[in-house]
Design a protein around this motif. Structure first.
Motif, PDB file in Angstrom:
ATOM      1  N   TYR A  44       0.780  -1.233   0.000  1.00 34.60           N
ATOM      2  CA  TYR A  44       0.000   0.000   0.000  1.00 34.60           C
ATOM      3  C   TYR A  44       0.814   1.287   0.000  1.00 34.60           C
ATOM      4  O   TYR A  44       0.236   2.359   0.080  1.00 34.60           O
ATOM      5  CB  TYR A  44      -0.959   0.007   1.205  1.00 34.60           C
ATOM      6  CG  TYR A  44      -1.837  -1.213   1.218  1.00 34.60           C
ATOM      7  CD1 TYR A  44      -2.851  -1.364   0.283  1.00 34.60           C
ATOM      8  CD2 TYR A  44      -1.628  -2.235   2.125  1.00 34.60           C
ATOM      9  CE1 TYR A  44      -3.641  -2.499   0.266  1.00 34.60           C
ATOM     10  CE2 TYR A  44      -2.417  -3.375   2.122  1.00 34.60           C
ATOM     11  CZ  TYR A  44      -3.415  -3.504   1.187  1.00 34.60           C
ATOM     12  OH  TYR A  44      -4.193  -4.623   1.178  1.00 34.60           O
ATOM     13  N   SER A  62       2.286   4.511  -1.179  1.00 34.77           N
ATOM     14  CA  SER A  62       1.767   5.345  -2.266  1.00 34.77           C
ATOM     15  C   SER A  62       2.728   5.403  -3.448  1.00 34.77           C
ATOM     16  O   SER A  62       2.294   5.390  -4.609  1.00 34.77           O
ATOM     17  CB  SER A  62       1.449   6.752  -1.757  1.00 34.77           C
ATOM     18  OG  SER A  62       2.614   7.367  -1.246  1.00 34.77           O
ATOM     19  N   GLN A 101       2.418   2.132  -5.342  1.00 31.52           N
ATOM     20  CA  GLN A 101       1.153   2.081  -6.057  1.00 31.52           C
ATOM     21  C   GLN A 101       1.176   2.991  -7.278  1.00 31.52           C
ATOM     22  O   GLN A 101       0.687   2.616  -8.349  1.00 31.52           O
ATOM     23  CB  GLN A 101      -0.005   2.480  -5.128  1.00 31.52           C
ATOM     24  CG  GLN A 101      -0.293   1.470  -4.042  1.00 31.52           C
ATOM     25  CD  GLN A 101      -0.683   0.121  -4.603  1.00 31.52           C
ATOM     26  OE1 GLN A 101      -1.488   0.019  -5.516  1.00 31.52           O
ATOM     27  NE2 GLN A 101      -0.081  -0.927  -4.072  1.00 31.52           N
TER      28      GLN A 101
END
Length: 181
Positions: free
Chosen positions: A152, A154, A157
């Motif tokens: 997860y 950022s 991602q």
């Protein structure tokens, strides 16, 4: 627990768990959240559970980081952002065995699970975790931190999204440039 105090979120389950296992009356619980059930839950806690405080949201980020465990009782939420936040903060999590939060945790590896909507199961897991060694909980929290960063983060991602969209955008640019005016 950090929770919107609405019936579908199951905030009452913690109090029901304390009813199921009296040794939980010796543990301090802080519930961060607001909502339609706040007054009702505060009144129930004041009458019977001096070890449970409903404090609103206050400084939820700081309160979460200082917690020993996050209890997330809701099996219906599709994701469970607060679970990820706790994992990043290095706080072990206890979640139901179904729903979005249940999908985020591998029991005993990077968090813990209890049987959804079962106060006795929640109570039993809480007692087990209270009696667990600090080293075990810290190792679980560390694995949770690593899993959260892997899944997860950022920047990771964003890179994954770029890897998917860049070829599509490049093909679209190519088609646009190839069109005659």
């Amino acid at each position: 627990s950090v929770i919107k105090l609405e019936a579908w979120k199951r905030p009452h389950l913690l109090l029901d768990a304390i009813d199921a296992r009296s040794e939980l009356q010796a543990i301090d619980f802080v519930v961060l959240g607001e909502g339609e059930l706040l007054d009702e839950l505060r009144a129930r806690a004041a009458a019977k559970y001096p070890n449970v405080r409903f404090v609103g949201y206050g400084n939820a980020d700081e309160d979460l980081r200082q917690s020993d465990l996050l209890v997330h009782p809701n099996p219906e939420e599709p994701f469970g952002l607060v679970v990820i936040e706790a994992m990043f903060a290095g706080v072990p999590v206890l979640v139901p065995d179904r729903g979005g939060a249940g999908d985020l945790v591998s029991d005993g590896l990077d968090g813990y699970r209890f049987t959804a909507d079962d106060a006795t199961s929640l109570a039993d897991r809480l007692v087990t975790l209270v009696n667990a060694s600090g080293d075990e909980l810290e190792a679980t929290a560390q694995r949770a931190r690593e899993q959260a960063a892997q899944r997860y983060d950022s920047q990771r991602q964003l890179a994954a999204y770029r890897a998917v969209f860049e070829p599509v955008l490049a093909a679209r640019r190519k088609r646009t440039l190839a069109r005659p005016e």
